[in-house]
Scaffold this motif. Structure first.
Motif, PDB file in Angstrom:
ATOM      1  N   ARG A  24      44.882  49.051  66.663  1.00 52.21           N
ATOM      2  CA  ARG A  24      46.303  48.692  66.543  1.00 52.21           C
ATOM      3  C   ARG A  24      46.808  48.071  67.849  1.00 52.21           C
ATOM      4  O   ARG A  24      47.535  47.076  67.836  1.00 52.21           O
TER       5      ARG A  24
ATOM      6  N   ASN B 251      45.486  44.593  68.248  1.00 55.94           N
ATOM      7  CA  ASN B 251      46.288  43.655  67.460  1.00 55.94           C
ATOM      8  C   ASN B 251      47.572  43.278  68.196  1.00 55.94           C
ATOM      9  O   ASN B 251      48.000  42.120  68.170  1.00 55.94           O
TER      10      ASN B 251
ATOM     11  N   ARG C 213      48.734  39.644  69.444  1.00 54.09           N
ATOM     12  CA  ARG C 213      50.042  39.125  69.040  1.00 54.09           C
ATOM     13  C   ARG C 213      50.845  38.695  70.275  1.00 54.09           C
ATOM     14  O   ARG C 213      51.485  37.640  70.278  1.00 54.09           O
TER      15      ARG C 213
ATOM     16  N   TYR D 123      60.174  35.132  66.249  1.00 52.02           N
ATOM     17  CA  TYR D 123      59.731  36.529  66.194  1.00 52.02           C
ATOM     18  C   TYR D 123      60.951  37.411  66.412  1.00 52.02           C
ATOM     19  O   TYR D 123      61.633  37.292  67.421  1.00 52.02           O
TER      20      TYR D 123
ATOM     21  N   LEU E 284      60.477  41.492  61.843  1.00 51.36           N
ATOM     22  CA  LEU E 284      59.061  41.124  61.798  1.00 51.36           C
ATOM     23  C   LEU E 284      58.222  42.119  62.605  1.00 51.36           C
ATOM     24  O   LEU E 284      57.138  42.530  62.167  1.00 51.36           O
TER      25      LEU E 284
ATOM     26  N   ARG F 166      57.786  45.079  60.414  1.00 44.97           N
ATOM     27  CA  ARG F 166      56.808  44.887  59.342  1.00 44.97           C
ATOM     28  C   ARG F 166      55.381  44.937  59.880  1.00 44.97           C
ATOM     29  O   ARG F 166      54.485  45.470  59.231  1.00 44.97           O
ATOM     30  N   GLU F 167      55.162  44.372  61.064  1.00 44.66           N
ATOM     31  CA  GLU F 167      53.814  44.316  61.615  1.00 44.66           C
ATOM     32  C   GLU F 167      53.362  45.627  62.255  1.00 44.66           C
ATOM     33  O   GLU F 167      52.193  45.992  62.149  1.00 44.66           O
ATOM     34  N   PHE F 168      54.282  46.308  62.939  1.00 43.41           N
ATOM     35  CA  PHE F 168      53.869  47.464  63.740  1.00 43.41           C
ATOM     36  C   PHE F 168      54.630  48.753  63.420  1.00 43.41           C
ATOM     37  O   PHE F 168      54.365  49.788  64.027  1.00 43.41           O
TER      38      PHE F 168
ATOM     39  N   ARG G  70      59.662  48.827  66.296  1.00 43.94           N
ATOM     40  CA  ARG G  70      60.847  47.962  66.192  1.00 43.94           C
ATOM     41  C   ARG G  70      62.015  48.572  66.950  1.00 43.94           C
ATOM     42  O   ARG G  70      62.698  47.899  67.726  1.00 43.94           O
TER      43      ARG G  70
END
Length: 182
Positions: A26, A29, A33, A84, A88, A91-93, A98
């Motif tokens: 994770r 990633n 990103r 970004y 978003l 949703r990604e992490f 967030r």
């Protein structure tokens, strides 16, 4: 192996050593990103945004942060870059990341420069803007990293960063350290 892959491997190794049990896939990633979002863009300090985020992470790692705090530290400058945004990131992490990124983004604008608020009001903002101490900790680690590179800055910026550190953020270090003690 490219420079980015080598750098990523070194960061992940530090995370493995300092934060046992971390989800390195994770975090990997999130590092990828960060590279995609920041590219070659520079932080206002003159270092690359990637180097700035990794510098703040170096300061954060001895506190043995969880995965969400590590990812938020890596992505704290991503808000508003190339479309970004916080939804978003969520949703990604996940929503905890967030929330942390949103809090750090907000706190990054708390400075003595051009402030109409009193010093005490600014300190109160620092400590109450989030119900999550990790937000304050990440912000303090970023400011600490700026102190690490202060000699790279112009003299006016050096003075401003040091004044903020002494008058605004130093009391926060004590609060954050107390909150994080086992």
């Amino acid at each position: 192996m490219s420079g980015m892959q080598q750098e990523t491997g070194q960061v992940l190794e530090r995370v493995r050593v300092m934060c046992q049990g971390a989800d390195t896939d994770r975090i990997h990633n999130a590092i990828q990103r960060a590279h995609e979002i920041y590219g070659d863009e520079l932080h206002w300090s003159g270092e690359s945004l990637v180097a700035h985020a990794l510098g703040a992470l170096d300061v954060l790692l001895p506190f043995q942060p969880d995965d969400d705090a590590i990812i938020a530290c890596l992505l704290h400058h991503a808000v508003g870059m190339h479309g970004y945004d916080l939804p978003l990131i969520g949703r990604e992490f996940g929503s905890p990341v967030r929330s942390l990124v949103g809090g750090v983004h907000l706190l990054s604008h708390v400075t003595l420069r051009n402030s109409r608020s009193s010093l005490e009001d600014l300190r109160t903002i620092l400590l109450t803007v989030s119900d999550d101490v990790r937000t304050v900790l990440i912000t303090l680690c970023e400011r600490s990293h700026l102190l690490d590179i202060v000699d790279m800055l112009e003299s006016d910026d050096q003075r401003r960063i040091c004044q903020d550190a002494l008058r605004l953020f130093a009391p926060g270090w004590s609060s954050a350290a107390t909150a994080l003690r086992p």
